[in-house]
Design a protein around this motif. Structure first.
Motif, PDB file in Angstrom:
ATOM      1  N   VAL A 149       0.862  -1.185   0.000  1.00 50.76           N
ATOM      2  CA  VAL A 149       0.000   0.000   0.000  1.00 50.76           C
ATOM      3  C   VAL A 149       0.897   1.233   0.000  1.00 50.76           C
ATOM      4  N   PHE A 150       0.569   2.188  -0.864  1.00 55.07           N
ATOM      5  CA  PHE A 150       1.289   3.459  -0.935  1.00 55.07           C
ATOM      6  C   PHE A 150       0.324   4.560  -0.500  1.00 55.07           C
ATOM      7  N   LEU A 151       0.699   5.277   0.535  1.00 54.39           N
ATOM      8  CA  LEU A 151      -0.205   6.273   1.109  1.00 54.39           C
ATOM      9  C   LEU A 151       0.496   7.606   1.343  1.00 54.39           C
ATOM     10  N   VAL A 155      -6.270  -2.254   9.689  1.00 51.89           N
ATOM     11  CA  VAL A 155      -6.307  -2.944   8.388  1.00 51.89           C
ATOM     12  C   VAL A 155      -4.945  -2.935   7.700  1.00 51.89           C
ATOM     13  N   LEU A 156      -4.008  -2.138   8.219  1.00 54.15           N
ATOM     14  CA  LEU A 156      -2.662  -2.089   7.633  1.00 54.15           C
ATOM     15  C   LEU A 156      -1.717  -3.117   8.268  1.00 54.15           C
ATOM     16  N   GLU A 157      -2.227  -3.855   9.238  1.00 55.60           N
ATOM     17  CA  GLU A 157      -1.418  -4.899   9.871  1.00 55.60           C
ATOM     18  C   GLU A 157      -1.089  -5.978   8.847  1.00 55.60           C
ATOM     19  N   ASP A 158       0.143  -6.466   8.858  1.00 50.81           N
ATOM     20  CA  ASP A 158       0.605  -7.523   7.933  1.00 50.81           C
ATOM     21  C   ASP A 158       0.643  -7.065   6.477  1.00 50.81           C
ATOM     22  N   VAL A 159       0.591  -5.760   6.242  1.00 49.77           N
ATOM     23  CA  VAL A 159       0.683  -5.233   4.865  1.00 49.77           C
ATOM     24  C   VAL A 159       1.896  -4.308   4.793  1.00 49.77           C
ATOM     25  N   LYS A 160       2.648  -4.407   3.705  1.00 44.76           N
ATOM     26  CA  LYS A 160       3.786  -3.499   3.518  1.00 44.76           C
ATOM     27  C   LYS A 160       3.254  -2.113   3.152  1.00 44.76           C
ATOM     28  N   VAL A 161       3.577  -1.121   3.972  1.00 47.53           N
ATOM     29  CA  VAL A 161       3.065   0.236   3.763  1.00 47.53           C
ATOM     30  C   VAL A 161       4.227   1.179   3.466  1.00 47.53           C
ATOM     31  N   TYR A 162       4.055   1.968   2.404  1.00 50.82           N
ATOM     32  CA  TYR A 162       5.068   2.949   2.006  1.00 50.82           C
ATOM     33  C   TYR A 162       4.417   4.327   1.980  1.00 50.82           C
ATOM     34  N   PHE A 163       5.092   5.290   2.596  1.00 46.92           N
ATOM     35  CA  PHE A 163       4.537   6.648   2.607  1.00 46.92           C
ATOM     36  C   PHE A 163       5.163   7.476   1.495  1.00 46.92           C
ATOM     37  N   LYS A 164       4.298   8.097   0.712  1.00 46.65           N
ATOM     38  CA  LYS A 164       4.739   8.849  -0.461  1.00 46.65           C
ATOM     39  C   LYS A 164       4.054  10.211  -0.488  1.00 46.65           C
ATOM     40  N   SER A 165       4.620  11.100  -1.276  1.00 45.69           N
ATOM     41  CA  SER A 165       3.968  12.397  -1.493  1.00 45.69           C
ATOM     42  C   SER A 165       2.902  12.230  -2.570  1.00 45.69           C
ATOM     43  N   LYS A 166       1.995  13.178  -2.644  1.00 48.72           N
ATOM     44  CA  LYS A 166       0.950  13.147  -3.681  1.00 48.72           C
ATOM     45  C   LYS A 166       1.586  13.078  -5.063  1.00 48.72           C
ATOM     46  N   LYS A 167       2.652  13.853  -5.256  1.00 51.45           N
ATOM     47  CA  LYS A 167       3.328  13.895  -6.559  1.00 51.45           C
ATOM     48  C   LYS A 167       3.907  12.528  -6.922  1.00 51.45           C
TER      49      LYS A 167
END
Length: 247
Positions: A28-30, A47-59
């Motif tokens: 997930v990219f948020l 719901v983000l448990e056990d999911v790879k989460v990456y934080f990104k800018s809107k751009k």
């Protein structure tokens, strides 16, 4: 990227995919705002448990949707396809059942909107030709607004043979056509039914129409040629839902 995976975009599409225990979400990219919103909307469960989460800018997220010119709202996810339900198994021992069937409808936005309406009014499933169904379309997922997770979608190799088989299982097939013999509201809509809609530009193929038991129409202003397919379907689904509640 996993061969069977693809990207979806938009708040509702991504959040509903995360909520669906049957959907494999790989990444997930948020944006930071999107992360806060996810936790706010899902306060009882992470719901983000056990999911790879990456934080990104809107751009940074824009590159995932620029081709389709879609608004991602700060949400992108890489997901796998759901396991496809089996139509023959699904209809076993069902006394009341309503499917919608699309004959060469290909526009992802229209299909997504139709899926949203079908799920909202508890249609039992959507039958589509596998070759014409835009399975990986971000636009379809965005238009469905999360409802891809709430509707049985049956992908078949041949629409005509599927309709033939369903008729043999006591389904009535109703073709929706502006030249239909009667208004669809004059039908009782009991038992097992298939609602057959043709393509946006050319309507129903003549050969496919041979598998319809009846042709019905939506009664609209005679000065107007036709309705968009997703609008037509929503009107029909709402009417059938209303009749169910009355019975």
């Amino acid at each position: 990227m996993n061969k069977s995976s693809f990207f979806i975009a938009g708040q509702h599409a991504v959040i509903e995919a995360l909520r669906n225990p049957n959907r494999k979400v790989l990444r997930v990219f948020l944006t930071e705002d999107a992360k806060k919103n996810i936790h706010k909307k899902n306060s009882r469960k992470n719901v983000l448990e056990d999911v790879k989460v990456y934080f990104k800018s809107k751009k940074e997220l824009d590159k995932y949707t620029s081709k389709e010119q879609l608004m991602h709202n700060g949400y992108i996810a890489e997901v796998e396809h759901l396991e496809q339900p089996d139509l023959k198994e699904f209809i076993k021992e069902k006394k009341d059942c309503t499917f919608v069937c699309l004959d060469e409808v290909t526009d992802p936005r229209n299909i997504g909107s139709l899926i949203r309406s079908a799920a909202s009014f508890k249609i039992d499933g959507l039958i589509v030709k596998e070759r014409h169904f835009p399975s990986d379309s971000k636009l379809m997922y965005k238009s469905a607004s999360g409802c891809m997770e709430h509707l049985n979608i049956f992908k078949v190799s041949n629409i005509n043979s599927t309709l033939k088989n369903l008729r043999e299982k006591n389904f009535w097939v109703y073709g929706f056509d502006a030249r239909g013999e009667k208004n669809f509201t004059d039908v009782k809509w009991e038992g097992k039914n298939v609602l057959l809609f043709g393509s946006e530009g050319f309507g129903m193929k003549e050969h496919t129409g041979k598998y319809a038991d009846f042709f019905v129409k939506i009664d609209i202003n005679k000065d107007i040629e036709s309705l968009n397919i997703s609008n037509s379907a929503a009107i029909v689904f709402h009417h059938l839902s209303y009749l169910k509640k009355k019975s």
